[in-house]
Every structure is written in structure tokens, then in C-alpha cells.
Design an enzyme around this catalytic site. Structure first.
Site, PDB file in Angstrom:
ATOM      1  N   TYR A 277      50.098 -58.183 -31.446  1.00  0.00           N
ATOM      2  CA  TYR A 277      49.099 -58.454 -32.681  1.00  0.00           C
ATOM      3  C   TYR A 277      49.644 -60.063 -32.526  1.00  0.00           C
ATOM      4  CZ  TYR A 277      49.851 -54.154 -35.267  1.00  0.00           C
ATOM      5  OH  TYR A 277      50.024 -52.999 -35.520  1.00  0.00           O
TER       6      TYR A 277
ATOM      7  N   TYR B  71      55.739 -57.151 -42.205  1.00  0.00           N
ATOM      8  CA  TYR B  71      54.342 -56.382 -41.405  1.00  0.00           C
ATOM      9  C   TYR B  71      53.433 -57.480 -42.856  1.00  0.00           C
ATOM     10  CZ  TYR B  71      54.817 -53.504 -37.591  1.00  0.00           C
ATOM     11  OH  TYR B  71      55.284 -53.094 -36.415  1.00  0.00           O
TER      12      TYR B  71
ATOM     13  N   HIS C  26      43.947 -61.509 -37.914  1.00  0.00           N
ATOM     14  CA  HIS C  26      45.627 -61.296 -39.172  1.00  0.00           C
ATOM     15  C   HIS C  26      46.509 -62.095 -39.249  1.00  0.00           C
ATOM     16  CE1 HIS C  26      45.217 -59.278 -42.606  1.00  0.00           C
ATOM     17  NE2 HIS C  26      45.885 -58.310 -42.439  1.00  0.00           N
TER      18      HIS C  26
ATOM     19  N   ASN D 115      51.219 -55.819 -45.204  1.00  0.00           N
ATOM     20  CA  ASN D 115      51.089 -55.699 -46.837  1.00  0.00           C
ATOM     21  C   ASN D 115      52.415 -56.183 -47.341  1.00  0.00           C
ATOM     22  OD1 ASN D 115      48.859 -55.559 -45.797  1.00  0.00           O
ATOM     23  ND2 ASN D 115      48.940 -53.210 -45.868  1.00  0.00           N
TER      24      ASN D 115
END
Length: 177
Positions: free
Chosen positions: A12, A62, A17, A64
Site C-alpha cells: 500500500y 489498517y 489511500h 477502517n
């Protein structure tokens, strides 16, 4: 406390994001700081900006579940939610647009939603960096986890610099009160 939102791991690293992590890393670089201590489900570091002690964090839960880490750090450091600046991506803002806001909703951002739910308040700063909408036919989840294109690099660089300016502005305003 300045928190950049993102997802941890090589996969990532340079994705849309993770613009919050990217901005925190750039800010740390400007002030010659290291964000290398693992604590409260985050990578953290300390420094001074505009004469104020600042705690930097990149939650490692992460996106969320960012609120779990943020709440833990605030509690352990006796900080109030109003001392918090969250830097995150925003799919509903055009690429390059940067907005600052105190209070308000999550604007559909699950990381911000997690923080609001964990803190039971909306009273913190958000700096949202526009990453734009996905092209037609591309799923939003796939889009936010994609990397920026080379032709977007100047716009993204300028957005990060504007976000850093806003962080400094918030800290300077807070130190006056």
C-alpha cells in the site's frame, strides 16, 4: 497530535489511500524527525513545529480501524480530541484540492468514521487531500488502492505541501490560545 491515515505494508506504500502516511513522512523529513517507535498500534515520533511539541502517528491497524489506535494514543498522552489533526485522502475532492475543517462528519471516509466512533466526538481537525474520482469502469476500492500516475506527481507534491502548510497553520493558531 498529527495523524496520517493509510494502510501499512509494502503493498500500500504509494497508493492514493495512503496520502496521509505520505504527507506525515514528508512533514517528518522537513523537520528531520523519525517516526520509528512502535506504540499504541501505531508508528509514532515526536518533534517540534512552530515552537510546539507535536506527536506524529501512522496507525498500523489498517484504515477502517484507525480510531482504535488514535484513541489509544490520545488517552496515553493525555491529549484531547481537539488537539488532533487527521490527514487523509478524499475521493470526492478533485485531484490536488486540499481542505481543512474542524468538526463535521466523515464524508464517507471509513478511517475518519472509525476515529469519530472511537472518540465519540467529531471535534478534531481534518485535512483532506483530493485524489479525485475513479475513471468510469474502475471500482472505487481498486482506485484508492492504486498508485498515482507519473503525470499526477507535480499536483500531488503541491497538495502535500499545502497540507503541510495547513498543519503548521493549525499548530500556530493553537499556540496562540
Amino acid at each position: 497530535m498529527v495523524v496520517g491515515l493509510g494502510n501499512y505494508g509494502k503493498r500500500y506504500e504509494k497508493t492514493r489511500h495512503n496520502i496521509g502516511f505520505i504527507t506525515i513522512d514528508r512533514l517528518a523529513s522537513e523537520y528531520n524527525l523519525r517516526i520509528d517507535k512502535r506504540c499504541n498500534l501505531s508508528m509514532i515520533g515526536n518533534g517540534v513545529i512552530e515552537g510546539e511539541d507535536v506527536l506524529f502517528a501512522k496507525p498500523q491497524t489498517y484504515m477502517n480501524r484507525s480510531g482504535i489506535a488514535v484513541n489509544s494514543i490520545l488517552t496515553d498522552n493525555s491529549l484531547l480530541p481537539s488537539d488532533l489533526i487527521v490527514i487523509c485522502d478524499d475521493i470526492d475532492l478533485n485531484l490536488g484540492t486540499v481542505k481543512k475543517k474542524f468538526n463535521g462528519g466523515d464524508a464517507g471516509h471509513r478511517g475518519v468514521r472509525s476515529i469519530i466512533e472511537s472518540l465519540s466526538t467529531r471535534d478534531f481537525y481534518r485535512i483532506r487531500i483530493g485524489i479525485g474520482r475513479p475513471p468510469e469502469g474502475i471500482d472505487a476500492s481498486d482506485y484508492v488502492l492504486s498508485k498515482f500516475h507519473k503525470d499526477e506527481s507535480e499536483v500531488i507534491h503541491n497538495s502535500i505541501e499545502k497540507a503541510i502548510y495547513l498543519v503548521k497553520e493549525i499548530i500556530k493558531e493553537g499556540s496562540k490560545g
